[in-house]
Design a protein around this motif. Structure first.
Motif, PDB file in Angstrom:
ATOM      1  N   GLY A  73       1.006  -1.130   0.199  1.00 34.29           N
ATOM      2  CA  GLY A  73      -0.067  -0.010   0.140  1.00 34.29           C
ATOM      3  C   GLY A  73       0.725   1.257   0.145  1.00 34.29           C
ATOM      4  O   GLY A  73       1.866   1.375  -0.593  1.00 34.29           O
ATOM      5  N   ASP A 123      -5.290  -2.918  -0.880  1.00 33.18           N
ATOM      6  CA  ASP A 123      -5.155  -4.217  -0.158  1.00 33.18           C
ATOM      7  C   ASP A 123      -4.913  -5.349  -0.766  1.00 33.18           C
ATOM      8  O   ASP A 123      -4.642  -5.309  -1.923  1.00 33.18           O
ATOM      9  CB  ASP A 123      -6.276  -4.359   0.820  1.00 33.18           C
ATOM     10  CG  ASP A 123      -7.751  -4.693  -0.094  1.00 33.18           C
ATOM     11  OD1 ASP A 123      -7.576  -5.074  -1.214  1.00 33.18           O
ATOM     12  OD2 ASP A 123      -8.712  -4.675   0.306  1.00 33.18           O
ATOM     13  N   SER A 124      -4.597  -6.566  -0.167  1.00 28.35           N
ATOM     14  CA  SER A 124      -4.130  -7.580  -0.889  1.00 28.35           C
ATOM     15  C   SER A 124      -5.428  -8.297  -1.792  1.00 28.35           C
ATOM     16  O   SER A 124      -5.001  -9.201  -2.710  1.00 28.35           O
ATOM     17  CB  SER A 124      -3.775  -8.928   0.281  1.00 28.35           C
ATOM     18  OG  SER A 124      -4.578  -9.175   1.262  1.00 28.35           O
ATOM     19  N   TYR A 147       1.109  -5.668   3.359  1.00 31.54           N
ATOM     20  CA  TYR A 147      -0.215  -5.312   3.197  1.00 31.54           C
ATOM     21  C   TYR A 147      -0.832  -5.315   4.544  1.00 31.54           C
ATOM     22  O   TYR A 147      -2.169  -5.297   4.757  1.00 31.54           O
ATOM     23  CB  TYR A 147      -0.965  -6.302   2.256  1.00 31.54           C
ATOM     24  CG  TYR A 147      -0.964  -5.849   0.799  1.00 31.54           C
ATOM     25  CD1 TYR A 147      -1.491  -4.600   0.388  1.00 31.54           C
ATOM     26  CD2 TYR A 147      -0.529  -6.711   0.014  1.00 31.54           C
ATOM     27  CE1 TYR A 147      -1.447  -4.498  -0.860  1.00 31.54           C
ATOM     28  CE2 TYR A 147      -0.407  -6.529  -1.364  1.00 31.54           C
ATOM     29  CZ  TYR A 147      -0.827  -5.183  -1.787  1.00 31.54           C
ATOM     30  OH  TYR A 147      -0.943  -5.054  -3.025  1.00 31.54           O
ATOM     31  N   ASN A 150      -3.235  -2.263   5.438  1.00 28.16           N
ATOM     32  CA  ASN A 150      -4.448  -1.951   4.757  1.00 28.16           C
ATOM     33  C   ASN A 150      -5.549  -2.913   4.873  1.00 28.16           C
ATOM     34  O   ASN A 150      -6.517  -2.822   4.627  1.00 28.16           O
ATOM     35  CB  ASN A 150      -4.104  -1.860   3.339  1.00 28.16           C
ATOM     36  CG  ASN A 150      -3.284  -0.504   3.034  1.00 28.16           C
ATOM     37  OD1 ASN A 150      -2.608   0.093   3.976  1.00 28.16           O
ATOM     38  ND2 ASN A 150      -3.302   0.082   1.928  1.00 28.16           N
ATOM     39  N   ASP A 151      -4.987  -4.137   5.143  1.00 32.57           N
ATOM     40  CA  ASP A 151      -5.894  -5.531   5.229  1.00 32.57           C
ATOM     41  C   ASP A 151      -6.476  -5.446   6.632  1.00 32.57           C
ATOM     42  O   ASP A 151      -5.812  -4.951   7.615  1.00 32.57           O
ATOM     43  CB  ASP A 151      -5.235  -6.793   5.032  1.00 32.57           C
ATOM     44  CG  ASP A 151      -5.084  -7.252   3.824  1.00 32.57           C
ATOM     45  OD1 ASP A 151      -5.463  -6.346   2.821  1.00 32.57           O
ATOM     46  OD2 ASP A 151      -4.457  -8.095   3.143  1.00 32.57           O
ATOM     47  N   ALA A 157      -9.533 -11.433   4.425  1.00 30.91           N
ATOM     48  CA  ALA A 157      -8.024 -10.917   4.201  1.00 30.91           C
ATOM     49  C   ALA A 157      -6.805 -12.284   4.073  1.00 30.91           C
ATOM     50  O   ALA A 157      -6.009 -12.100   3.387  1.00 30.91           O
ATOM     51  CB  ALA A 157      -7.484  -9.907   5.049  1.00 30.91           C
TER      52      ALA A 157
END
Length: 402
Positions: A73, A123-124, A147, A150-151, A157
């Motif tokens: 990210g 994100d992932s 990540y 962001n996850d 996730a």
């Protein structure tokens, strides 16, 4: 940790650095920059297999061209905030530059290609769809994934992160894979879910989350020293991340001659096999059946090949074969954007809000709108929500997998 020697060292370092071209300068790391307790905290309590990473180092020693990539990210992209003790960092470089720097300095006669595939606010889930285009297309020898900020820490996730890791490990170029677990200064992180994936595959990993908690609990640094907004590291925070990664690379390098040749990847998934052949479809190579009031347009530089409806009912439609479908759209702060609805086979699956008035900035939002076990042909329509026909909506791309 002794503070005064480090400050004296950095004053000398900065004075010397000012006389050297920035592109050619090699950073020397103070011996006391990180304590043994901090570096130990950054290690995950599972057995790592470093054979693949060691093989990349042996390749670099042979002076063969090497490609190193990072994906993640905004932290990976290079967002650096201001902290209370940034002067101790020696530079305002993001962690990726410190990471790339280790390779340049350790193998000065080797030709490197460095790929930074970080994109803020992603994100992932988006990562597993864009990794082929943005990373694997370059045939990397080693990939670092970040990540964990962001996850969200949960099963969705964990599944997307697992499948992102598998997509990299199964690539025909057989890249080595390393993981970086970041966190907000309050500890929020998807590290528990992500570390379970790392443990399953025995992947080399560095936990900034654990190191940061150790540094703050020991009173070495405060949250305000390590981040200016609680999310993105300060220059000092990035430097610490960089040194943790460099230390880990040093450890792998020290054992490179005793490492075995990496074996072909054939492990079962940590969660479930999903997002096969995940891909991005945009106006550069995808032709919908109908565009309605949408027109191909470059609105957002990170995903330039989108479609935008500047007024009207929308009516973007296509027929394709997929098991899962996601939509990547633009959320904007200009107060001019509305909501669009997504229909799959005539059934309303999602409403996507393009309005982000009062937010921190425009960003690409991704959402999975349809998922099934097996791929099948589907008809998809995207229309403006009733009452929002006079508003903007930007479709950046379609995210499909088998």
């Amino acid at each position: 940790m002794k503070k005064q020697p480090r400050r004296r060292f950095l004053k000398v370092f900065l004075a010397l650095a000012g006389a050297v071209c920035a592109a050619a300068q090699a950073e020397t790391v103070p011996a006391d920059f990180l304590s043994p307790e901090t570096t130990a905290a950054a290690r995950l309590p599972y057995t790592e297999n470093t054979d693949a990473a060691a093989a990349v180092m042996r390749k670099a020693e042979r002076k063969e061209p090497v490609t190193i990539a990072v994906i993640g990210g905004s932290i990976t992209e290079g967002t650096v905030t201001r902290g209370g003790r940034d002067s101790e960092a020696g530079s305002r470089k993001p962690y990726a530059e410190h990471f790339f720097g280790w390779w340049r300095e350790t193998f000065p006669d080797t030709e490197f290609r460095f790929i930074n595939a970080g994109i803020g606010a992603t994100d992932s889930y988006l990562g597993v769809h864009r990794v082929q285009r943005d990373v694997l297309a370059y045939k990397p020898d080693l990939v670092l994934v970040e990540y964990s900020v962001n996850d969200e820490n949960g099963m969705p996730a964990k599944v997307t992160y697992d499948n992102l890791a598998r997509r990299i490990l199964q690539d025909e170029a057989h890249p080595a894979l390393m993981l970086l677990f970041m966190a907000q200064t309050n500890g929020a992180s998807a590290q528990p879910a992500h570390a379970a994936v790392g443990k399953h595959y025995g992947l080399p990993a560095v936990s900034y989350r654990n190191a940061m908690e150790q540094l703050m609990s020991a009173g070495t640094y405060t949250a305000a020293d390590l981040s200016g907004d609680e999310v993105h590291p300060s220059a000092l925070g990035h430097r610490i991340v960089g040194e943790l990664l460099r230390n880990r690379l040093d450890e792998i390098y020290a054992g490179r001659e005793n490492a075995a040749e990496p074996e072909a990847f054939d492990q079962p998934p940590a969660t479930k096999e999903a997002y096969r052949n995940a891909r991005i479809a945009d106006s550069a190579g995808f032709t919908p059946d109908e565009t309605g009031t949408f027109e191909a347009k470059n609105v957002f530089s990170r995903f330039p090949n989108g479609w935008q409806s500047a007024g009207g009912k929308g009516g973007f439609a296509f027929t394709d074969t997929f098991a899962s479908l996601g939509i990547l759209w633009l959320r904007q702060t200009n107060g001019k954007c509305g909501r669009a609805e997504v229909y799959v086979d005539g059934i309303r699956k999602a409403a996507l809000d393009g309005d982000f008035t009062g937010g921190w900035g425009d960003y690409a939002a991704a959402k999975e709108v349809y998922s099934s076990r097996e791929p099948a042909e589907h008809r998809v329509e995207i229309v403006m929500q009733e009452g929002d026909e006079d508003k903007l909506f930007t479709l950046l791309s379609l995210l499909m997998s088998d």
